[in-house]
Design an enzyme around this catalytic site. Structure first.
Site, PDB file in Angstrom:
ATOM      1  CG  HIS A  48      42.888  47.555  38.901  1.00 48.94           C
ATOM      2  ND1 HIS A  48      43.795  46.584  39.226  1.00 48.94           N
ATOM      3  CD2 HIS A  48      43.514  48.384  38.058  1.00 48.94           C
ATOM      4  CE1 HIS A  48      44.926  46.823  38.588  1.00 48.94           C
ATOM      5  NE2 HIS A  48      44.776  47.918  37.877  1.00 48.94           N
ATOM      6  CD  GLU A  58      43.737  44.082  41.279  1.00 52.67           C
ATOM      7  OE1 GLU A  58      44.876  44.580  41.236  1.00 52.67           O
ATOM      8  OE2 GLU A  58      42.775  44.559  40.666  1.00 52.67           O
TER       9      GLU A  58
END
Lengths: 372, 293
Positions: free
Chosen positions: B246, B209
């Site tokens: 996150h 990511e």
């Protein structure tokens, strides 16, 4: 959580890192008296955004009258969209040298990282790489005076100044540890009358460590009202400016869902990671947040895995019956009992799919038809 | 063979008597894991799902030596439990808990490095060698055994990718979640190196990511690998400066962007899927091309 400059400096001062003589004001009252004592001053707006100086957030004044005027002026302005409620009035410094000093962490190396440069005063990103000193710190050892002495040598400092800067470094690391900091930055660390002091102070502390913060750690609210409401529900939420309201479970899959909405020709109104819960209350709260931002359609992407999809479906149906949802809603549901969940949703007129591509295509189609 | 865990790995569960601990212990047992003890201070002597509970790791290790331990305790207690496991002689430590303080995570990693312990997480779904063993919280049903290794930063997104693989009939040797936090134990490279050395893994899927430079660093290693790597990355459309859930998933100062990661991965010879359902086709393509070469 980012602390204001004056808060960071208060912490510096009580822990033996010298800062300029200064005082905090919330109105122009009393500024004149302070300036009469200390002489020419810098008046610094206390806002959390970077680049404050360039945005006009710092003013200088040489006498009490001018200082009062400028304080009033600053307290009536906005800096990068943030209202100035607090100003820090500090004695103006005759700066001989500007350094950069920070302690943060290196995620890839899993260690604290000290960053120093003899080229302070500008943003560290603008300093050439060869002028920046980086040193990883072994947590079993900490930052010991010998390492600080070596860094001051590399900075080209000598004599009394080298000693003072080394002491500040060691203290800064102690503060980094004591306050569970993600970042402590002094930029610039200045030399004035042959002594080192922190002319600015930035401190970001770790929200996850809030349970052990002492009373000396102030609380600073950075979130918008909607983000605050989401945080209370245990939802990770970021507002964006697109068309489709999105709710998913898991940060990675939420990001991937936003990417797919773009890929199919629309745009997301938000990022919402609703986590693992499937309770009615949490689902209702999440949907209320989504609807409050007036999206053109809603997409819910639940990869339940262990979560029971029939229960998720029931929660969504209950919520739909209690809140008036005027926009189309598309649901993607995978996990235990997914067939039952999808069937239940369809019975109640809610479009639902097992495959993510079908769900995204459908929700984008709704938005496009409406827009046409 | 698999990497890191298999049906003979002896496992402890720290925090087994809690709600999460109990539920996931039963799920892990169902997937074949050899759980030899649970740790819950003050509850020693009890038995949960047929597994004996001990008060401390040292007590459990006196009864039988475990190689791995998994932590299900609240964030505040994670540092203490991790230190206990590392000090007790555990070699693979999996930390499921999220919101572990940054400084605690760094202290855990420093101690683990000294004791040569591999740490998975914090904030991870764990790891699984399908049909052999699982240490974690992922749904057993989406995995099938096979020869594709998977390493991921993110939980549900890897479920999505693994489901696509399973649907396409592509089984997995081991699936490892690194964890979504700023400081985690294993890196992509640590896991890629083990897959490269594992005779039963033929290809590796990397689920990354935006944010940080873990994928860029991994690219340097991928260049040296003999096995094909297929990557999928989340966050292509994310605006800079917004933290996407996150802790690490944020584009700051133009670093860690989707494009920089794709460029690095492609330059290293990796296949990059731009949509999640392209991963399984790319795995098949990569394996076919490898056979020809």
């Amino acid at each position: 959580m980012k602390l204001y400059e004056y808060m960071a400096k208060e912490i510096f001062k009580t822990n033996g890192i010298p800062v300029p003589q200064g005082r905090v004001f919330t109105s122009a009252e009393g500024v004149a008296d302070f300036v009469a004592q200390v002489g020419p001053v810098a008046i610094k707006s206390q806002v959390l955004s970077g680049g404050r100086g360039k945005a006009g957030g710092i003013k200088f004044a040489s006498d009490p009258l001018e200082a009062t005027d400028k304080a009033r002026e600053l307290l009536a302005t906005e800096i990068k969209g943030l209202k100035v409620d607090i100003i820090l009035v500090e004695q103006k410094l005759r700066i001989e040298k500007e350094l950069y000093l920070a302690i943060t962490y290196d995620g890839a190396r899993r260690k604290p990282l000290l960053i120093a440069s003899a080229a302070g005063g500008v943003e560290i990103e603008q300093v050439a790489e060869e002028k920046i000193i980086k040193r990883l710190i072994d947590m079993n050892v900490g930052l010991q005076p010998y390492a600080a002495r070596e860094i001051t040598r590399q900075l080209g400092l000598t004599g009394q100044i080298a000693k003072e800067v080394a002491t500040i470094m060691v203290k800064l690391y102690q503060l980094f540890r004591k306050y569970d900091a993600e970042l402590i930055e002094i930029n610039p660390l200045v030399v004035v009358d042959s002594h080192a002091l922190a002319a600015d102070g930035k401190m970001t502390v770790d929200d996850d460590a809030a349970f052990r913060f002492g009373k000396d750690v102030p609380f600073v609210e950075e979130k918008t009202a909607v983000e605050q409401r989401a945080a209370e529900l245990g939802i990770s939420y970021v507002e964006l400016d697109g068309e489709i309201g999105v709710m998913a479970n898991g940060a990675g899959i939420t990001m991937a869902t936003l990417d797919l909405i773009h890929e199919f020709g629309s745009s997301p109104r938000n990022f919402m990671d609703a986590g693992g819960g499937s309770s009615k209350e949490a689902t209702a709260g999440a949907l209320e947040i989504l609807l409050s931002t007036q999206p053109k359609a809603l997409l819910i992407n639940i990869f339940g895995g262990i979560t029971r999809c029939d229960e998720v479906a029931k929660a969504i149906i209950q919520v739909k019956e209690s809140i008036d949802i005027k926009v189309p809603m598309v649901i993607r549901l995978v996990g235990t009992n997914e067939e039952a969940g999808i069937a239940l949703l369809r019975e109640h007129g809610i479009e639902s799919y097992r495959n993510i591509d079908e769900a995204v295509a459908k929700v984008v189609a709704f938005v496009k038809v409406k827009g046409a | 063979m698999t990497i890191m865990i298999n049906e003979t790995t002896k496992i402890l569960v720290q925090g087994m008597t809690g709600k999460q601990g109990q539920f996931h212990t039963s799920q892990m047992l169902e997937s074949g894991s050899k759980i030899i003890g649970g740790i819950s201070p003050g509850k020693g002597g009890q038995v949960v799902h047929g597994v004996p509970i001990y008060d401390t790791v040292e007590e459990a290790m006196m009864a039988e030596i475990a190689e791995a331990s998994v932590i299900f305790v609240p964030a505040k207690q994670v540092k203490d439990c991790a230190f206990e496991a590392i000090d007790g002689g555990i070699k693979t430590l999996v930390i499921i808990t999220e919101h572990v303080p940054l400084h605690d995570a760094m202290e855990i990693m420093a101690f683990a490095e000294r004791k040569q312990v591999q740490v998975v997480g914090p904030n991870t779904f764990g790891l699984i060698s399908p049909s052999k063993a699982k240490i974690g919280i992922m749904p057993n049903s989406i995995f099938i055994p096979g020869s594709v290794g998977v390493v991921a930063r993110s939980g549900t997104l890897s479920y999505e990718i693994v489901s696509q693989l399973t649907k396409a009939g592509i089984g997995q040797s081991t699936v490892v979640g690194l964890g979504g936090d700023r400081v985690v134990g294993l890196s992509f490279i640590d896991v890629l190196a083990q897959f490269e050395a594992d005779p039963e893994t033929n290809a590796v899927v990397l689920v990354g990511e935006i944010g940080g430079n873990a994928e860029e660093e991994a690219s340097l290693f991928i260049k040296t690998m003999s096995k094909p790597v297929i990557a999928f990355l989340a966050g292509k459309s994310a605006p800079p400066g917004k933290r996407m859930g996150h802790a690490g998933a944020i584009i700051e100062r133009g670093k860690g962007t989707y494009d920089s990661k794709v460029v690095a991965l492609k330059a290293a010879g990796a296949y990059v899927a731009s949509l999640p359902w392209e991963v399984s086709d790319l795995v098949k393509k990569a394996l076919a091309e490898k056979k020809e070469a």
